[in-house]
Scaffold this motif. Structure first.
Motif, PDB file in Angstrom:
ATOM      1  N   UNK A 148       0.817  -1.218   0.000  1.00 60.33           N
ATOM      2  CA  UNK A 148       0.000   0.000   0.000  1.00 60.33           C
ATOM      3  C   UNK A 148       0.850   1.266   0.000  1.00 60.33           C
ATOM      4  N   UNK A 149       0.354   2.274  -0.705  1.00 59.50           N
ATOM      5  CA  UNK A 149       1.016   3.571  -0.826  1.00 59.50           C
ATOM      6  C   UNK A 149       0.109   4.632  -0.214  1.00 59.50           C
ATOM      7  N   UNK A 150       0.563   5.237   0.881  1.00 56.36           N
ATOM      8  CA  UNK A 150      -0.124   6.351   1.528  1.00 56.36           C
ATOM      9  C   UNK A 150       0.587   7.632   1.119  1.00 56.36           C
ATOM     10  N   UNK A 151      -0.131   8.558   0.503  1.00 61.09           N
ATOM     11  CA  UNK A 151       0.457   9.830   0.074  1.00 61.09           C
ATOM     12  C   UNK A 151      -0.076  10.970   0.935  1.00 61.09           C
ATOM     13  N   UNK A 152       0.843  11.809   1.416  1.00 61.36           N
ATOM     14  CA  UNK A 152       0.511  12.965   2.247  1.00 61.36           C
ATOM     15  C   UNK A 152       0.877  14.258   1.515  1.00 61.36           C
ATOM     16  N   UNK A 153      -0.023  14.813   0.698  1.00 65.71           N
ATOM     17  CA  UNK A 153       0.261  16.112   0.081  1.00 65.71           C
ATOM     18  C   UNK A 153       0.014  17.236   1.097  1.00 65.71           C
ATOM     19  N   UNK A 154       0.884  18.217   1.102  1.00 68.55           N
ATOM     20  CA  UNK A 154       0.711  19.386   1.963  1.00 68.55           C
ATOM     21  C   UNK A 154       0.656  20.626   1.078  1.00 68.55           C
ATOM     22  N   UNK A 155      -0.443  21.362   1.170  1.00 64.54           N
ATOM     23  CA  UNK A 155      -0.634  22.534   0.314  1.00 64.54           C
ATOM     24  C   UNK A 155       0.243  23.700   0.769  1.00 64.54           C
ATOM     25  N   UNK A 156       0.738  24.436  -0.206  1.00 67.76           N
ATOM     26  CA  UNK A 156       1.489  25.655   0.076  1.00 67.76           C
ATOM     27  C   UNK A 156       1.401  26.559  -1.140  1.00 67.76           C
ATOM     28  N   UNK A 157       1.703  27.827  -0.941  1.00 66.34           N
ATOM     29  CA  UNK A 157       1.855  28.773  -2.038  1.00 66.34           C
ATOM     30  C   UNK A 157       2.662  29.945  -1.506  1.00 66.34           C
ATOM     31  N   UNK A 158       3.921  29.992  -1.868  1.00 61.53           N
ATOM     32  CA  UNK A 158       4.804  31.027  -1.346  1.00 61.53           C
ATOM     33  C   UNK A 158       4.356  32.429  -1.739  1.00 61.53           C
ATOM     34  N   UNK A 159       3.575  32.545  -2.810  1.00 64.20           N
ATOM     35  CA  UNK A 159       3.100  33.864  -3.238  1.00 64.20           C
ATOM     36  C   UNK A 159       1.924  34.352  -2.384  1.00 64.20           C
TER      37      UNK A 159
END
Length: 336
Positions: A159-170
């Motif tokens: 199994x593959x657990x993906x943890x995306x974390x949102x960001x936007x330096x602008x």
């Protein structure tokens, strides 16, 4: 959609008997070292990081369905986990590449999915900083990166657990009011993107799309509003609808009380989340205890407050979390 026996058994190993993933996260490395050093007022050794992870694993896993650790400092903790506790291991380097734009990720060079499985992983976890509106060439690198990890997991039926974390330096800091206003859109976009089959993700470990500090009508509200309580519920609904894979929520460093209140909102919104992978909300207040009084004091704190935190969290999950196979219709639909 049937999945391989290995993926099925791996996710089941990380879930409880009802199919809820009530996992504890203890894979922090750089951030944990900095937090202990700040409380201690001095340097923190690798051995101290391992000692902290061992204490958390020993005391909290009797109340968790799984534990997320890192192979750099966390492997000695595996032998202290409660019987029947699933194991997720982090595959990415801590932090991100600071030499250029885009917060690009990298893998631990001495590890592979095969090697992580050989030391006890039931599932593999990757953290990815992701801005869906970033330059195309930056996101192309990230998409290819996740495709490679997904293919590696698929080849070994893990199994593959993906943890995306949102960001936007602008936009600004992820804890700012400005970012709180755009966060629902960013979370929905990455949930939609990484639900695509090409990435091979089995479970999304995602942020709550709202920040309670800027949500009117909540106990954590600071006075500046990004959304009303009713709008927050709509954001929770909208992001959940964007998911094409089972998903669980992460605590993102908020307090245990704020995390529980956020989950209560998700339950009110009838969001089909399948549990949590909760770290700092459960044990972060034990950091100064460890830094100033040592591991025995930490274990005593964990046995009281840490256990209480996770028990309260489990009570919330019992109210509304859905089995991980809900997205697929039934357990039989995915059994390999």
């Amino acid at each position: 959609m049937r999945m391989g026996k290995g993926k099925y058994e791996g996710i089941q190993a990380c879930a409880d008997e009802k199919g809820i993933i009530a996992a504890a996260a203890m894979d922090q490395r750089g951030s944990l070292r900095k937090a202990i050093a700040k409380a201690k007022g001095g340097d923190v050794s690798d051995g101290e990081l391992t000692e902290f992870k061992m204490a958390v694993t020993k005391i909290l896993t009797p109340y968790a369905s799984a534990i997320l650790l890192d192979p750099e400092f966390g492997l000695p903790a595996l032998k202290l986990r409660a019987p029947g506790t699933g194991v997720l291991l982090a595959y990415e380097k801590s932090g991100y590449d600071t030499s250029g734009k885009g917060r690009l990720p990298d893998l631990l060079p001495e590890w592979s999915v095969r090697r992580l499985v050989e030391v006890g992983a039931n599932a593999i976890k990757i953290l990815l900083y992701y801005n869906p509106f970033d330059e195309g060439k930056i996101n192309a690198v990230k998409h290819a990166f996740i495709e490679r990890v997904g293919a590696e997991c698929a080849a070994l039926d893990v199994p593959f657990f993906l943890e995306p974390l949102a960001y936007d330096d602008s936009v600004g800091d992820e804890k700012s009011l400005e970012f709180a206003r755009v966060k629902p859109k960013y979370v929905a976009k990455y949930m939609e993107e990484f639900s695509k089959d090409r990435y091979g993700v089995d479970v999304l470990k995602v942020e709550l799309p709202i920040n309670l500090a800027y949500t009117q009508g909540t106990s954590a509200f600071k006075g500046e509003a990004a959304y009303t309580r009713a709008e927050a519920i709509q954001h929770l609904k909208a992001t959940a609808q964007a998911a094409g894979k089972p998903f669980i929520y992460l605590s993102a460093g908020v307090s245990d009380a704020v995390f529980r209140e956020s989950l209560e909102l998700a339950i009110e919104a009838d969001v089909p989340f399948s549990g949590v992978l909760c770290g700092r909300a459960t044990w972060q207040e034990g950091i100064p205890v460890y830094a100033t009084q040592g591991v025995q004091a930490l274990e005593e704190w964990l046995s009281e407050r840490g256990v209480r935190n996770i028990q309260l969290l489990n009570e919330v999950l019992a109210k509304g979390a859905k089995p991980w196979w809900t997205h697929y219709g039934s357990l039989e639909a995915v059994r390999g």
